[in-house]
Design a protein around this motif. Structure first.
Motif, PDB file in Angstrom:
ATOM      1  N   UNK A  82       4.957 -12.016  -3.293  1.00  0.00           N
ATOM      2  CA  UNK A  82       5.546 -12.793  -3.983  1.00  0.00           C
ATOM      3  C   UNK A  82       5.163 -12.827  -6.368  1.00  0.00           C
ATOM      4  N   UNK A  83       4.374 -13.112  -5.891  1.00  0.00           N
ATOM      5  CA  UNK A  83       3.097 -13.201  -6.854  1.00  0.00           C
ATOM      6  C   UNK A  83       2.644 -12.312  -7.495  1.00  0.00           C
ATOM      7  N   UNK A  84       1.899 -11.573  -6.806  1.00  0.00           N
ATOM      8  CA  UNK A  84       1.184 -10.194  -7.235  1.00  0.00           C
ATOM      9  C   UNK A  84       1.438  -9.365  -6.936  1.00  0.00           C
ATOM     10  N   UNK A  85       0.892  -8.047  -8.293  1.00  0.00           N
ATOM     11  CA  UNK A  85       1.832  -7.261  -8.361  1.00  0.00           C
ATOM     12  C   UNK A  85       1.429  -5.997  -7.350  1.00  0.00           C
ATOM     13  N   UNK A  86       0.233  -6.136  -6.964  1.00  0.00           N
ATOM     14  CA  UNK A  86      -0.492  -4.866  -6.341  1.00  0.00           C
ATOM     15  C   UNK A  86      -0.551  -5.498  -5.124  1.00  0.00           C
ATOM     16  N   UNK A  87       0.057  -6.353  -4.795  1.00  0.00           N
ATOM     17  CA  UNK A  87       0.211  -6.599  -2.721  1.00  0.00           C
ATOM     18  C   UNK A  87       1.295  -5.326  -2.156  1.00  0.00           C
ATOM     19  N   UNK A  88       1.878  -6.387  -1.022  1.00  0.00           N
ATOM     20  CA  UNK A  88       3.386  -5.061  -0.336  1.00  0.00           C
ATOM     21  C   UNK A  88       4.483  -5.466  -1.413  1.00  0.00           C
ATOM     22  N   UNK A  89       4.222  -6.036  -2.477  1.00  0.00           N
ATOM     23  CA  UNK A  89       5.411  -6.124  -3.221  1.00  0.00           C
ATOM     24  C   UNK A  89       5.813  -5.095  -3.683  1.00  0.00           C
TER      25      UNK A  89
ATOM     26  N   UNK B 247       9.343  -7.834 -11.151  1.00  0.00           N
ATOM     27  CA  UNK B 247       9.562  -8.143  -9.983  1.00  0.00           C
ATOM     28  C   UNK B 247       8.755  -9.818 -10.350  1.00  0.00           C
ATOM     29  N   UNK B 248       7.311  -9.205 -10.469  1.00  0.00           N
ATOM     30  CA  UNK B 248       6.741 -10.083 -10.044  1.00  0.00           C
ATOM     31  C   UNK B 248       6.343 -11.412 -10.896  1.00  0.00           C
ATOM     32  N   UNK B 249       6.917 -10.795 -12.243  1.00  0.00           N
ATOM     33  CA  UNK B 249       7.126 -11.760 -13.112  1.00  0.00           C
ATOM     34  C   UNK B 249       8.616 -12.804 -12.997  1.00  0.00           C
ATOM     35  N   UNK B 250       9.579 -11.504 -12.491  1.00  0.00           N
ATOM     36  CA  UNK B 250      10.945 -12.915 -12.559  1.00  0.00           C
ATOM     37  C   UNK B 250      10.466 -13.623 -10.721  1.00  0.00           C
ATOM     38  N   UNK B 251       9.821 -13.485 -10.152  1.00  0.00           N
ATOM     39  CA  UNK B 251      10.140 -14.441  -8.818  1.00  0.00           C
ATOM     40  C   UNK B 251       8.749 -15.732  -9.806  1.00  0.00           C
ATOM     41  N   UNK B 252       7.850 -15.961 -10.247  1.00  0.00           N
ATOM     42  CA  UNK B 252       7.053 -16.687 -11.192  1.00  0.00           C
ATOM     43  C   UNK B 252       7.182 -18.044 -11.036  1.00  0.00           C
ATOM     44  N   UNK B 253       8.591 -18.254 -11.859  1.00  0.00           N
ATOM     45  CA  UNK B 253       8.941 -19.814 -11.977  1.00  0.00           C
ATOM     46  C   UNK B 253       9.730 -19.831 -10.845  1.00  0.00           C
TER      47      UNK B 253
END
Length: 531
Positions: A487-494, A508-514
């Motif tokens: 959800x927060x790490x762009x180099x994961x299964x995201x 997507x990672x930035x939008x999920x952060x907050x």
């Protein structure tokens, strides 16, 4: 209680700090973990032989403790492979397309279906399945691609994976390292994951609803055009977005082909049920082929109903056992064994249905694929867990090859006890510290490799601040998996979620952060107050 720290304690502490620093640099932590194990054992025993042997012993001890988890993953993956071969995996979610009529309904259906599939089978098979079947429908209904990606990531990689309540890989890792009951960690992690997930979903809906548009086929065409450079055409667009009943397609023998020629017959392709046979174009061959096609479709539909019902019955059994005395209350190991047993029986039945003559061979192939996937997904955890096990008195004696009646060193607990006077005796501070450490550990991108660390710290810090170690272990599990699980790490299964939603993974990672961080903060506060 005064603790005398030795050189081995300081080497072990240095190893932990190096691992944390390596995680923050987004590097793999296997090498630091193995070197830390070797140096700690070497300094403790003053023997090069013991130091070298500890590298093997640490992973071996970790494998003994965690192999049940590997086996469950392998069986579930093998079962999904057999279901995918007949197309039953897509049919399991096809009915949900009928209720996806607008942006909000599509958002809710995507969230619910992703959560349920990921809870039972993990997000790895859920994302491609949702991407092929439901995402085109959601886009056509007016949901923005970013909202699609956020919904799937939050409910799959976040809420379902962080609880992992059915397969219980994550609670098992956390509980083993913390020395507590896996069922307690699983129960608390489930509540915590729901707090984080629902908070994140509400914030996501509030921020993304202004981007929802009126349902239109043009929205799907616009979205599909983003991937034309990849394959030159859309994938599962017309059949899946229409939501109609699957029917056989293709050219049947005797319809336009010269007598005696051979043609390819394909059935149910728009729902993932494909059966191909080359046959002579006479009447008997055509009838046999059509019978075979529809028999395959019926089998896929049968398993699409059977599998959810089997696991639903299992959940009902667990609930009855937990709250009544009608049936035995299954504990962590027994419940996990039931999951694996159900998966194995469904695997056998599906493999036999797919290929009666080659049943034994195809079943073995699916099992091998499942084991390969399990070790690819979780094998990295073994040397990492081995390093943290060497700091745990329950395992250190085996790793250091000490005599059977000799207690192993409790390096991690000794370090915590020695530093108690410098640590704030405050549950809130400790809980947020564990959460942050878990989130840092998640920077590695796997979502599970940091669980031995947060679990070990929870077991050591819990008694020092008057908190249940199981609660702290679950908090650390939340930070680790919500961060690194996807959800927060762009180099994961995201990356997979962003690919199917056709949005930038960084965006997507930035939008999920907050939304996600807000949920984690609320979850930590609530957990300290209620547990």
């Amino acid at each position: 209680m005064e603790v005398n720290l030795t050189a081995a304690h300081w080497v072990y502490l240095a190893g932990i700090l190096v691992i944390l620093a390596t995680m923050m640099l987004r590097k793999n932590i296997v090498v630091p973990a193995v070197l830390g194990t070797f140096l700690t054992a070497f300094v403790f025993s003053d023997s090069l032989v013991t130091g070298l042997a500890s590298i093997f012993n640490a992973s071996l001890v970790a494998a003994k403790e965690l192999f049940n988890i590997f086996l469950i993953i392998a069986l579930v993956t093998a079962m999904l492979g057999a279901l995918r071969q007949m197309g039953a995996d897509r049919l399991m979610v096809a009915p949900f397309r009928k209720v996806m009529r607008g942006g909000t309904s599509s958002f809710l259906v995507l969230a619910a279906v992703t959560y349920m599939i990921s809870l039972f089978f993990w997000p790895t098979p859920a994302v491609p399945l949702i991407g092929a079947v439901l995402i085109p429908v959601a886009i056509r209904a007016g949901l923005s691609p970013m909202a699609v990606g956020m919904s799937i990531a939050i409910c799959g990689q976040g809420m379902a994976l962080s609880a992992d309540y059915i397969i219980k890989v994550a609670p098992g890792l956390s509980a083993t390292a913390a020395g507590v009951d896996p069922d307690v960690v699983a129960d608390r992690a489930l509540v915590m994951s729901l707090i984080v997930g629902l908070t994140a979903l509400i914030i996501t809906w509030l921020t993304q609803r202004r981007n929802m548009r009126a349902p239109s086929p043009e929205l799907l065409t616009e979205w599909e055009s983003r991937a034309e450079h990849e394959n030159g055409r859309s994938t599962q667009a017309d059949g899946d977005s229409a939501g109609g009943t699957p029917v056989p397609s293709g050219t049947l023998p005797g319809t336009g082909a010269a007598r005696g020629s051979k043609v390819l017959v394909t059935a149910g392709a728009n729902v993932g049920v494909s059966v191909a046979e080359r046959v002579d174009t006479d009447d008997s061959s055509m009838k046999a082929t059509v019978d075979h096609v529809f028999k395959s479709i019926r089998a896929a539909r049968t398993f699409a109903v059977l599998v959810p019902l089997a696991y639903l019955a299992f959940i009902v059994y667990l609930l009855i056992g937990k709250f009544t005395d009608i049936v035995p209350d299954l504990k962590g190991g027994d419940a996990a064994a039931m999951v694996g047993g159900i998966a194995a029986l469904i695997l056998f039945a599906a493999a036999a249905t797919n290929d009666k003559q080659g049943f034994f061979e195809t079943t073995s192939e699916h099992l091998i694929d499942g084991l390969v996937f399990a070790f690819k997904a979780m094998g990295i955890v073994l040397p990492i867990a081995g390093f943290f096990f060497i700091g745990n008195g329950d395992f250190s004696a085996q790793i250091l090859a000490l005599p059977a009646d000799t207690a192993g060193p409790t390096l991690l607990f000794d370090l915590v006890n020695a530093g108690q006077s410098h640590l704030p005796q405050n549950p809130f501070v400790t809980s947020f510290a564990i959460l942050i450490i878990g989130m840092i550990a998640g920077l590695e991108g796997s979502g599970f490799s940091g669980l031995p660390l947060t679990g070990s710290l929870a077991g050591a810090l819990g008694p020092a601040v008057g908190m249940d170690p199981a609660t702290l272990a679950a908090i650390g599990q939340m930070g680790n998996i919500w961060s690194g699980g996807g959800t927060l790490v762009a180099w994961s299964s995201l990356i997979a979620v962003a690919g199917f939603a056709r949005v930038s993974v960084l965006d997507l990672a930035r939008k999920c952060f907050i939304p996600v961080c807000s949920g984690l903060v609320l979850m930590t506060i609530v957990s300290v107050l209620i547990f």
